[in-house]
Design a protein around this motif. Structure first.
Motif, PDB file in Angstrom:
ATOM      1  N   THR A   1      -8.217  84.026 -10.918  1.00  0.00           N
ATOM      2  CA  THR A   1      -8.730  82.865 -10.196  1.00  0.00           C
ATOM      3  C   THR A   1      -9.346  83.236  -8.854  1.00  0.00           C
ATOM      4  O   THR A   1      -9.857  82.380  -8.150  1.00  0.00           O
ATOM      5  CB  THR A   1      -7.599  81.853  -9.944  1.00  0.00           C
ATOM      6  N   GLY A   2      -9.266  84.516  -8.486  1.00  0.00           N
ATOM      7  CA  GLY A   2      -9.787  84.955  -7.193  1.00  0.00           C
ATOM      8  C   GLY A   2      -8.768  84.874  -6.077  1.00  0.00           C
ATOM      9  O   GLY A   2      -9.054  85.244  -4.945  1.00  0.00           O
ATOM     10  N   ARG A   3      -7.567  84.391  -6.380  1.00  0.00           N
ATOM     11  CA  ARG A   3      -6.516  84.307  -5.374  1.00  0.00           C
ATOM     12  C   ARG A   3      -5.708  85.602  -5.358  1.00  0.00           C
ATOM     13  O   ARG A   3      -5.538  86.246  -6.390  1.00  0.00           O
ATOM     14  CB  ARG A   3      -5.580  83.138  -5.676  1.00  0.00           C
ATOM     15  N   PRO A   4      -5.150  85.987  -4.188  1.00  0.00           N
ATOM     16  CA  PRO A   4      -4.287  87.172  -4.133  1.00  0.00           C
ATOM     17  C   PRO A   4      -3.087  87.006  -5.058  1.00  0.00           C
ATOM     18  O   PRO A   4      -2.571  85.907  -5.248  1.00  0.00           O
ATOM     19  CB  PRO A   4      -3.857  87.227  -2.664  1.00  0.00           C
ATOM     20  N   ARG A   5      -2.655  88.115  -5.633  1.00  0.00           N
ATOM     21  CA  ARG A   5      -1.545  88.069  -6.586  1.00  0.00           C
ATOM     22  C   ARG A   5      -0.239  87.740  -5.880  1.00  0.00           C
ATOM     23  O   ARG A   5       0.019  88.202  -4.768  1.00  0.00           O
ATOM     24  CB  ARG A   5      -1.429  89.416  -7.294  1.00  0.00           C
ATOM     25  N   LEU A   6       0.615  86.948  -6.560  1.00  0.00           N
ATOM     26  CA  LEU A   6       1.910  86.568  -6.027  1.00  0.00           C
ATOM     27  C   LEU A   6       2.985  87.243  -6.876  1.00  0.00           C
ATOM     28  O   LEU A   6       3.019  87.085  -8.088  1.00  0.00           O
ATOM     29  CB  LEU A   6       2.083  85.049  -6.066  1.00  0.00           C
ATOM     30  N   LEU A   7       3.882  88.004  -6.233  1.00  0.00           N
ATOM     31  CA  LEU A   7       4.969  88.689  -6.916  1.00  0.00           C
ATOM     32  C   LEU A   7       6.269  87.922  -6.709  1.00  0.00           C
ATOM     33  O   LEU A   7       6.599  87.548  -5.578  1.00  0.00           O
ATOM     34  CB  LEU A   7       5.138  90.108  -6.373  1.00  0.00           C
TER      35      LEU A   7
ATOM     36  N   ILE B   1      13.127 103.967   7.304  1.00  0.00           N
ATOM     37  CA  ILE B   1      12.417 102.741   6.943  1.00  0.00           C
ATOM     38  C   ILE B   1      13.362 101.799   6.187  1.00  0.00           C
ATOM     39  O   ILE B   1      14.167 102.239   5.360  1.00  0.00           O
ATOM     40  CB  ILE B   1      11.162 103.060   6.114  1.00  0.00           C
ATOM     41  N   ALA B   2      13.275 100.510   6.497  1.00  0.00           N
ATOM     42  CA  ALA B   2      14.166  99.518   5.890  1.00  0.00           C
ATOM     43  C   ALA B   2      13.603  99.043   4.552  1.00  0.00           C
ATOM     44  O   ALA B   2      12.420  98.719   4.443  1.00  0.00           O
ATOM     45  CB  ALA B   2      14.344  98.328   6.832  1.00  0.00           C
ATOM     46  N   VAL B   3      14.454  98.991   3.546  1.00  0.00           N
ATOM     47  CA  VAL B   3      14.092  98.475   2.222  1.00  0.00           C
ATOM     48  C   VAL B   3      14.710  97.091   2.068  1.00  0.00           C
ATOM     49  O   VAL B   3      15.905  96.904   2.282  1.00  0.00           O
ATOM     50  CB  VAL B   3      14.592  99.407   1.106  1.00  0.00           C
ATOM     51  N   HIS B   4      13.863  96.097   1.711  1.00  0.00           N
ATOM     52  CA  HIS B   4      14.306  94.703   1.636  1.00  0.00           C
ATOM     53  C   HIS B   4      14.613  94.224   0.230  1.00  0.00           C
ATOM     54  O   HIS B   4      15.509  93.409   0.017  1.00  0.00           O
ATOM     55  CB  HIS B   4      13.233  93.775   2.230  1.00  0.00           C
ATOM     56  N   ASP B   5      13.851  94.709  -0.772  1.00  0.00           N
ATOM     57  CA  ASP B   5      13.947  94.071  -2.084  1.00  0.00           C
ATOM     58  C   ASP B   5      13.384  95.009  -3.142  1.00  0.00           C
ATOM     59  O   ASP B   5      12.641  95.962  -2.831  1.00  0.00           O
ATOM     60  CB  ASP B   5      13.149  92.757  -2.068  1.00  0.00           C
ATOM     61  N   LEU B   6      13.727  94.746  -4.397  1.00  0.00           N
ATOM     62  CA  LEU B   6      13.206  95.470  -5.547  1.00  0.00           C
ATOM     63  C   LEU B   6      12.853  94.456  -6.623  1.00  0.00           C
ATOM     64  O   LEU B   6      13.653  93.591  -6.954  1.00  0.00           O
ATOM     65  CB  LEU B   6      14.244  96.459  -6.084  1.00  0.00           C
ATOM     66  N   LEU B   7      11.621  94.556  -7.142  1.00  0.00           N
ATOM     67  CA  LEU B   7      11.145  93.622  -8.163  1.00  0.00           C
ATOM     68  C   LEU B   7      10.669  94.385  -9.388  1.00  0.00           C
ATOM     69  O   LEU B   7      10.172  95.505  -9.288  1.00  0.00           O
ATOM     70  CB  LEU B   7       9.971  92.790  -7.628  1.00  0.00           C
TER      71      LEU B   7
ATOM     72  N   LEU C   1       7.129  98.153 -11.347  1.00  0.00           N
ATOM     73  CA  LEU C   1       8.215  98.091 -10.383  1.00  0.00           C
ATOM     74  C   LEU C   1       7.635  98.074  -8.980  1.00  0.00           C
ATOM     75  O   LEU C   1       6.668  98.778  -8.678  1.00  0.00           O
ATOM     76  CB  LEU C   1       9.135  99.287 -10.565  1.00  0.00           C
ATOM     77  N   TRP C   2       8.243  97.256  -8.104  1.00  0.00           N
ATOM     78  CA  TRP C   2       7.730  97.056  -6.754  1.00  0.00           C
ATOM     79  C   TRP C   2       8.896  97.130  -5.772  1.00  0.00           C
ATOM     80  O   TRP C   2       9.896  96.429  -5.932  1.00  0.00           O
ATOM     81  CB  TRP C   2       7.046  95.690  -6.633  1.00  0.00           C
TER      82      TRP C   2
END
Length: 296
Positions: free
Chosen positions: A5-11, A80-86, A92-93
């Motif tokens: 759609t031209g919008r930035p991807r949402l994770l 460096i601080a790690v906040h989350d894993l998806l 994998l992010w």
């Protein structure tokens, strides 16, 4: 990164990818926005290795979980601080704090080499984070000038992508192909397991690069560099001055003969005080976590 759609991807219905920040041997790092907490973050997209029969997704997942688990245990200004894993759409992010910084590699590339007192200050700050990690039973295993971030106020060790919990028998002793041999301890190049003294070699090699303006084993041919790194000592530093004792102590080939992190911290603090730079007395965290405390 945009959708159709031209919008930035949402994770994860939370993180909006904005633009790529860089790439390393393991994946792409994106600038993103956390819609829930309304802050910008960095997100590392783990790209799996490819085999003849397709992508090694199992290995990519294992590597990402190891990175998040290792770095997520740590809380120190120099790590460096790690906040989350998806995990989404088969990828994998890893969500991390966003830093506007140059790497040590980029900084030396601009300046040629760093003065002794700058290098000592960088080393002292970085060693605080490394001692914190080792006290928590976490090894980095890939310290090099490209993984050291300089913000102006902080020195930050990033990319625990191949970090291992100290003593974890499931961790391979193989040195990944993206590791620069000039910054890998000789015993690791020979297939021995990683340990804190191997991290200290890599730390010392990175300080050598900072003050000398070149790696301890220079050269454009990776095989020649590997051969030198496995067979002889680095060339004596020419610009290191009082840092020479630190570098010689950290870059001793037999691991048992290397100076400890505590010893290196004392030497660096003495150099800084001589230069008129005030630093706190080096000390370890008051509570040390046993290496196997969170492995059950």
């Amino acid at each position: 990164m945009e959708t159709g759609t031209g919008r930035p991807r949402l994770l994860g219905d939370r993180y909006r990818l904005l633009s790529p920040k860089g790439r390393d041997g393991q994946g792409i790092v994106w600038r993103a926005h956390d819609l829930r907490l309304r802050r910008d973050v960095a997100i590392k997209e783990i790209r799996p290795r490819f085999r003849a029969d397709g992508a090694d997704l199992k290995e990519a997942r294992r590597r990402a979980m190891r990175e998040a688990r290792s770095a997520g245990r740590l809380s120190h200004p120099a790590v460096i601080a790690v906040h989350d894993l998806l995990e989404e759409d088969g990828r994998l992010w890893i969500v991390m704090e966003l830093l506007e910084a140059l790497t040590l590699e980029e900084t030396v590339g601009h300046l040629g080499h760093l003065p002794v007192h700058w290098t000592a200050w960088i080393g002292f700050q970085l060693l605080g984070g490394l001692r914190h990690a080792h006290g928590a039973g976490v090894l980095h295993r890939d310290i090099n000038p490209g993984n050291i971030l300089l913000t102006g106020e902080r020195v930050v060790l990033s990319d625990f992508g191949i970090a291992a919990l100290n003593g974890d028998p499931s961790t391979s002793t193989t040195v990944p192909v993206h590791c620069a041999p000039a910054y890998v301890a000789p015993e690791r190049l020979r297939g021995r397991p990683a340990n804190p003294s191997a991290d200290l070699w890599s730390f010392g090699a990175s300080l050598y690069f900072a003050v000398e303006g070149r790696p301890p084993y220079p050269g454009s041919d990776a095989l020649q560099v590997l051969g030198r790194a496995m067979s002889r000592d680095p060339d004596p530093p020419l610009r290191a001055g009082p840092l020479g004792a630190v570098l010689r102590g950290l870059l001793r080939r037999p691991p048992a003969e290397r100076i400890t992190a505590d010893h290196a911290a004392r030497l660096l603090s003495e150099i800084l005080r001589t230069e008129g730079v005030a630093v706190d007395a080096p000390r370890l965290p008051s509570a040390r976590i046993p290496p196997d405390a969170l492995m059950r």
